[in-house]
Design a protein around this motif. Sequence first.
Motif, short mmCIF file in Angstrom:
data_model
loop_
_atom_site.label_atom_id
_atom_site.label_comp_id
_atom_site.label_asym_id
_atom_site.label_seq_id
_atom_site.Cartn_x
_atom_site.Cartn_y
_atom_site.Cartn_z
N ARG A 33 0.79 -1.41 0.48
CA ARG A 33 -0.11 0.19 -0.04
C ARG A 33 0.87 1.03 0.10
NH1 ARG A 33 -4.90 -0.31 2.21
NH2 ARG A 33 -5.30 1.49 3.48
N VAL A 34 0.96 2.47 -0.82
CA VAL A 34 1.94 2.85 -1.39
C VAL A 34 0.95 4.26 -1.41
CG1 VAL A 34 3.32 4.15 -3.35
CG2 VAL A 34 3.32 1.60 -2.65
N ALA A 35 1.94 5.16 -0.04
CA ALA A 35 1.23 6.27 -0.25
C ALA A 35 2.05 8.00 -1.47
CB ALA A 35 1.21 7.26 1.05
N PRO A 36 1.43 8.03 -2.49
CA PRO A 36 1.68 9.27 -3.11
C PRO A 36 1.31 10.20 -2.96
CG PRO A 36 0.26 7.36 -4.73
CD PRO A 36 -0.27 7.53 -3.31
N ALA A 83 6.82 11.18 6.62
CA ALA A 83 8.19 9.93 6.95
C ALA A 83 8.48 9.11 7.98
CB ALA A 83 8.86 9.47 6.42
N ARG A 84 9.07 10.30 8.82
CA ARG A 84 9.75 9.89 10.30
C ARG A 84 8.59 9.60 10.79
NH1 ARG A 84 11.92 7.39 12.08
NH2 ARG A 84 13.84 8.69 13.13
N LEU A 85 7.52 10.70 10.86
CA LEU A 85 6.50 11.00 12.02
C LEU A 85 5.86 9.64 12.12
CD1 LEU A 85 4.85 12.28 13.71
CD2 LEU A 85 3.26 13.29 12.33
N PHE A 86 5.66 9.15 10.99
CA PHE A 86 4.55 7.46 11.03
C PHE A 86 5.61 6.35 10.89
CE2 PHE A 86 1.72 10.49 10.20
CZ PHE A 86 0.49 10.93 10.07
N ASN A 87 6.96 6.95 10.96
CA ASN A 87 7.63 5.41 10.46
C ASN A 87 7.98 4.65 9.70
OD1 ASN A 87 10.21 4.10 11.66
ND2 ASN A 87 8.45 2.83 12.47
N LEU A 140 -2.04 13.47 5.91
CA LEU A 140 -3.01 12.95 6.45
C LEU A 140 -3.99 12.21 6.02
CD1 LEU A 140 -2.78 16.51 8.69
CD2 LEU A 140 -1.27 13.99 8.69
N GLN A 141 -4.57 12.54 5.09
CA GLN A 141 -5.22 11.83 4.22
C GLN A 141 -4.59 9.83 3.89
OE1 GLN A 141 -6.46 12.35 0.33
NE2 GLN A 141 -8.71 10.75 0.63
N SER A 142 -3.78 10.21 3.15
CA SER A 142 -2.83 9.03 3.27
C SER A 142 -2.95 7.81 4.53
CB SER A 142 -1.36 8.98 2.31
OG SER A 142 -2.32 9.64 1.10
N MET A 143 -2.44 8.59 5.58
CA MET A 143 -1.95 8.34 6.66
C MET A 143 -3.34 7.73 7.35
SD MET A 143 1.34 8.14 6.82
CE MET A 143 2.41 9.19 5.05
N LEU A 144 -4.22 8.19 7.22
CA LEU A 144 -5.62 7.50 7.97
C LEU A 144 -5.88 5.82 7.41
CD1 LEU A 144 -8.39 10.39 7.70
CD2 LEU A 144 -6.67 9.86 9.99
N HIS A 145 -4.93 5.62 6.07
CA HIS A 145 -5.28 4.55 5.37
C HIS A 145 -4.03 3.80 5.94
CE1 HIS A 145 -9.04 5.43 3.16
NE2 HIS A 145 -8.47 6.50 3.65
N ASP A 146 -2.65 4.04 6.53
CA ASP A 146 -2.00 3.02 6.90
C ASP A 146 -1.06 2.84 5.67
OD1 ASP A 146 -0.37 1.82 8.89
OD2 ASP A 146 -1.03 0.55 8.91
N PRO A 147 -0.46 3.01 4.66
CA PRO A 147 0.20 2.90 3.90
C PRO A 147 2.12 2.17 4.26
CG PRO A 147 1.11 4.74 3.91
CD PRO A 147 -0.92 4.76 5.23
N ASP A 148 2.44 1.25 3.53
CA ASP A 148 3.81 0.48 3.59
C ASP A 148 4.62 1.17 3.86
OD1 ASP A 148 2.26 -1.93 4.23
OD2 ASP A 148 1.24 -2.03 2.06
#
Length: 388
Positions: free
Chosen positions: A323-326, A375-379, A339-347
């Motif tokens: 799962r990629v957040a572009p 990227a660092r915030l959400f590791n 933030l919308q992308s991070m709600l979906h927990d991308p890889d």
Amino acid sequence: MRPDWLQPFTLALAAATTGYISWSGHALALPAAIAFPALWSLAHSRRAASVVSAAYFLAASRGLPQGVAAFYQSDIWPGLILWLVASSGFVFVHVALWSRQSGGWKALRYTIAMVLMALPPFGIVGWAHPITAAGVLFPGWGWAGLAAVTAGLALMTTQYRPAVAITLAGFWLWSAAFWTAPDIGRHWQGVDLQLGNRLGRDNSLARHSDLVATLRSERRPGSTFMLLPESALGFWTPSVERVWRQQLAEADLSVIAGAAVVDREGYDNVLVRVSATDSEILYRERMPVPGSMWQPWLAPIGKSGGARADFFANPVVSVGGQRVAPLICYEQLIIWPVLQSMLHDPDLVVAVGNDWWTKGTAIIGIQRASAEAWARLFNKPLVMSFNT
């Protein structure tokens, strides 16, 4: 200098310095932006608050006039006008929500300002948002880190600002001492290009063959997915698709690259995945650059053209089971797409840009720093590809 202007002038100078340092293109400088809400709250009038807000935003976005002049190959005036117009949303929100009252009421008002500048419509020009510093202050904390920075920024407008500033500065120093760049996605490789404004404008077979040759020469062992910048493939047509599939024959490789899909109403700025066996449009940009790309005023006057904004569409896409957040170019400078992308927990996160026009400015550095911070915030692993 008149005494009644001394305080606004001092605050404005401090705000401009804060904007300049925090948005210098270095990830570790981002936390300097935590000073802005304190400076805003110390203003004694709406006029002073407007000057402080304008000084911060204009200093943070100082590269825009030069970049616009380079993009349109014009003099500096169109860029200066756009620079001032873009700042109006930020200034309006912070002036409208400024209050003489102190304490919790002012903190609430600043929190509302943060939210407004993170979401459309004001979030469309929500550059230089102090909340971006969350990834540097609290790497790996995810949503908890975002909440902590939100609370810290709000409290910077209250009498508790000295304690909050010291605490956040401590986290900043700790992070700086042990800072590491985000991991690169396994089996992924980003390729930077230095083709200037030629990228995407030459759709000849020779140009596409040269790009494939670049990929072959740059490919590292184990790379299965290679990322090219925004606009790398130019106009995405059946002919271009056929050329790339032929060029990638017998190569166990998928290329993810920027392109444009054009129709009668306008175009989509997209990411395409192509391999020897198949291809697909992976992602349609949610927020193209306002003005130069996204031109919403054309449709009401019966004209076509401009890039479409899909706002909240396709926050994550699937590539090879991941799962990629572009994030394409401008989306790295604003808040809601990531933030919308991070709600979906991308890889992992992929960030691309075609930044030839930013030469001599800090814009591409700011894009990279912002992408690294999120990227660092959400590791999350981060793969980037830019053209300069």
